[in-house]
Design a protein around this motif. Sequence first.
Motif, PDB file in Angstrom:
ATOM      1  N   ALA A  94       0.822  -1.216   0.000  1.00  0.00           N
ATOM      2  CA  ALA A  94       0.000   0.000   0.000  1.00  0.00           C
ATOM      3  C   ALA A  94       0.854   1.263   0.000  1.00  0.00           C
ATOM      4  O   ALA A  94       0.394   2.336  -0.402  1.00  0.00           O
ATOM      5  CB  ALA A  94      -0.929  -0.002   1.216  1.00  0.00           C
ATOM      6  N   LEU A  95       2.136   1.119   0.421  1.00  0.00           N
ATOM      7  CA  LEU A  95       3.059   2.249   0.405  1.00  0.00           C
ATOM      8  C   LEU A  95       3.786   2.373  -0.935  1.00  0.00           C
ATOM      9  O   LEU A  95       4.606   3.276  -1.119  1.00  0.00           O
ATOM     10  CB  LEU A  95       4.091   2.094   1.530  1.00  0.00           C
ATOM     11  N   GLY A  96       3.514   1.425  -1.853  1.00  0.00           N
ATOM     12  CA  GLY A  96       4.120   1.508  -3.178  1.00  0.00           C
ATOM     13  C   GLY A  96       5.219   0.505  -3.453  1.00  0.00           C
ATOM     14  O   GLY A  96       5.850   0.552  -4.512  1.00  0.00           O
ATOM     15  N   TYR A  97       5.473  -0.416  -2.524  1.00  0.00           N
ATOM     16  CA  TYR A  97       6.469  -1.465  -2.757  1.00  0.00           C
ATOM     17  C   TYR A  97       5.750  -2.650  -3.403  1.00  0.00           C
ATOM     18  O   TYR A  97       5.064  -3.419  -2.736  1.00  0.00           O
ATOM     19  CB  TYR A  97       7.126  -1.875  -1.448  1.00  0.00           C
ATOM     20  N   ASN A  98       5.918  -2.792  -4.714  1.00  0.00           N
ATOM     21  CA  ASN A  98       5.138  -3.777  -5.470  1.00  0.00           C
ATOM     22  C   ASN A  98       5.913  -5.044  -5.809  1.00  0.00           C
ATOM     23  O   ASN A  98       5.453  -5.864  -6.592  1.00  0.00           O
ATOM     24  CB  ASN A  98       4.614  -3.128  -6.756  1.00  0.00           C
ATOM     25  N   ASN A  99       7.080  -5.195  -5.232  1.00  0.00           N
ATOM     26  CA  ASN A  99       7.929  -6.339  -5.564  1.00  0.00           C
ATOM     27  C   ASN A  99       8.221  -7.144  -4.294  1.00  0.00           C
ATOM     28  O   ASN A  99       9.364  -7.439  -3.961  1.00  0.00           O
ATOM     29  CB  ASN A  99       9.232  -5.855  -6.196  1.00  0.00           C
ATOM     30  N   VAL A 100       7.158  -7.502  -3.580  1.00  0.00           N
ATOM     31  CA  VAL A 100       7.278  -8.166  -2.279  1.00  0.00           C
ATOM     32  C   VAL A 100       6.855  -9.621  -2.408  1.00  0.00           C
ATOM     33  O   VAL A 100       5.781  -9.914  -2.951  1.00  0.00           O
ATOM     34  CB  VAL A 100       6.397  -7.466  -1.220  1.00  0.00           C
ATOM     35  N   VAL A 101       7.690 -10.534  -1.933  1.00  0.00           N
ATOM     36  CA  VAL A 101       7.356 -11.959  -2.005  1.00  0.00           C
ATOM     37  C   VAL A 101       7.538 -12.616  -0.632  1.00  0.00           C
ATOM     38  O   VAL A 101       8.333 -12.160   0.182  1.00  0.00           O
ATOM     39  CB  VAL A 101       8.211 -12.707  -3.046  1.00  0.00           C
ATOM     40  N   ILE A 102       6.786 -13.686  -0.417  1.00  0.00           N
ATOM     41  CA  ILE A 102       6.884 -14.499   0.798  1.00  0.00           C
ATOM     42  C   ILE A 102       7.357 -15.879   0.375  1.00  0.00           C
ATOM     43  O   ILE A 102       6.571 -16.680  -0.141  1.00  0.00           O
ATOM     44  CB  ILE A 102       5.529 -14.582   1.525  1.00  0.00           C
ATOM     45  N   PRO A 103       8.638 -16.191   0.541  1.00  0.00           N
ATOM     46  CA  PRO A 103       9.167 -17.464   0.050  1.00  0.00           C
ATOM     47  C   PRO A 103       8.664 -18.666   0.867  1.00  0.00           C
ATOM     48  O   PRO A 103       8.386 -18.561   2.061  1.00  0.00           O
ATOM     49  CB  PRO A 103      10.691 -17.313   0.228  1.00  0.00           C
ATOM     50  N   ASN A 104       8.566 -19.793   0.193  1.00  0.00           N
ATOM     51  CA  ASN A 104       8.402 -21.075   0.856  1.00  0.00           C
ATOM     52  C   ASN A 104       9.775 -21.640   1.180  1.00  0.00           C
ATOM     53  O   ASN A 104      10.789 -21.207   0.611  1.00  0.00           O
ATOM     54  CB  ASN A 104       7.658 -22.063  -0.048  1.00  0.00           C
ATOM     55  N   LYS A 105       9.819 -22.633   2.055  1.00  0.00           N
ATOM     56  CA  LYS A 105      11.090 -23.292   2.339  1.00  0.00           C
ATOM     57  C   LYS A 105      11.604 -23.979   1.081  1.00  0.00           C
ATOM     58  O   LYS A 105      10.878 -24.705   0.404  1.00  0.00           O
ATOM     59  CB  LYS A 105      10.921 -24.318   3.471  1.00  0.00           C
ATOM     60  N   GLY A 106      12.879 -23.726   0.771  1.00  0.00           N
ATOM     61  CA  GLY A 106      13.481 -24.286  -0.442  1.00  0.00           C
ATOM     62  C   GLY A 106      13.266 -23.456  -1.682  1.00  0.00           C
ATOM     63  O   GLY A 106      13.776 -23.793  -2.757  1.00  0.00           O
ATOM     64  N   HIS A 107      12.530 -22.349  -1.556  1.00  0.00           N
ATOM     65  CA  HIS A 107      12.231 -21.481  -2.692  1.00  0.00           C
ATOM     66  C   HIS A 107      13.510 -20.773  -3.132  1.00  0.00           C
ATOM     67  O   HIS A 107      14.176 -20.137  -2.333  1.00  0.00           O
ATOM     68  CB  HIS A 107      11.169 -20.459  -2.280  1.00  0.00           C
ATOM     69  N   GLU A 108      13.842 -20.897  -4.406  1.00  0.00           N
ATOM     70  CA  GLU A 108      15.078 -20.320  -4.949  1.00  0.00           C
ATOM     71  C   GLU A 108      14.737 -19.171  -5.896  1.00  0.00           C
ATOM     72  O   GLU A 108      13.826 -19.279  -6.722  1.00  0.00           O
ATOM     73  CB  GLU A 108      15.876 -21.392  -5.690  1.00  0.00           C
TER      74      GLU A 108
END
Length: 473
Positions: A456-470
Amino acid sequence: MRLTFWGAAQQVTGSMALLTLDDGYQILIDCGIDMANLSEADPLYPNSAFPFDVSLVNLVVVTHAHLDHSGKLPNLYKEGYEGQILCTSATASLTQILLEDSARINQRKLKAYNKKKSKGQSVEQYSFIPENLYTESDVSATMQEVVPIQFSRRFNIKPGVWVTFLPAGHLLGAAHVYLEIDDNGERKTFLFSGDIGRQDYPLLNDPSEVPEADYVVCETTYGNREHSQISDSTKDLQDVIQRTCVDMPGRLIIPAFSIGRTQAVLFELHKLFVEGKLPPIKIFADSPLAMQSNRIYENSKHLLNKEAKDFMEDYDSLFNFENIEYLQKQNDSKAISNYNEPCIIISSSGMLEGGRIQHHIQANMGNPYATVLMVGFSAEGTLGARLRDNEGSLRIGSEEHTIHCKIEQTDSFSGHGDVKDLEHFITQQDKNKVKQIFLNHGEEESMEAFKNRIEALGYNNVVIPNKGHEFIV
């Protein structure tokens, strides 16, 4: 380059991220124990404490000493790692005593496990893999490979690769890790938050400002909530002591991590004593590890905040005063059960996953004149979380206990930054320049809430990795 998340992915414990450079050089950032999955083995590496080949790792960087960030370091060397460990000097000192304590607990667990197994009894209740338990000699070998690095010193790891440790608050010696890497004529930068501290936390300096980076890894332990004010911690403590130890009168039990949280609580109690606001009751500090940690804090005076330095100048000690008794021996710890006067018991561990606190909890669960004050985070699945969320009873091992004691909680002592602190960490980045923000070290609900907040502040490149996510970076 590749960044792989091997721990603290959609959960709070077990921080571990692996950065692989294009030339194959591998940097492991943190090497923590996953408190909620001690018996989980990777199908590709069933005999390993890790889901990857540790012999290929070239360097380990540790943000701070807590076991969910450092607790698997001895396993690295057991499995063939031959490199060094970089961290701050205070982190090195605290890590050593934590790992030594962990090794002693490991051996007690293994002894009990082997005894039951030799008698043909069930060992299903043991939530660990015996081969992954390390010894004190393993810890000694590990600590010989630690290289202490000063805060804010740009350290050259190898040609074209630099690391800088920046004060993170949270714990003595805790750091944000800033990596600069030359990649085919291009400079790429990485910022790992470790655990983000709070403004005005007892004993510690505030977290430092951080530089902009291309890739940011941010913890989200409290990504969906605000804490009570730090200034409330003294009042919270006073109130619960009055209700429990004076009005009832009974006993107050405070589960607290031996390193960090115990020092904050003891310092606040000492200030109350000096101000004449502490009732004349006995305080039992039941953790030899906390005593060692106290000494490290006092010997690291240069890293403390001005209030702590001035207090130590005036009273010679941060943690020793007339009301307090430090318990060294196990028998002395158990003898507290026979102490019939109102008292305060501070013991570890904070999540109740081992240590002397388990005895105090079991001995007082049925005591309506006892209060358990939770002063820190307990990850889901831990005994601390189950006690906090209990519905009148609690199973420990094979026994079911009815709970008559009071359970209270305060976040005013939390060493973790809340959502505003996390937001401040992120907003130091230019939303138009940062290439990727990775959220880790948080439960799913907290991560999603914080992701929505910063998007909402304008950061549009945010991800939540899974374990082992490369990720290719």
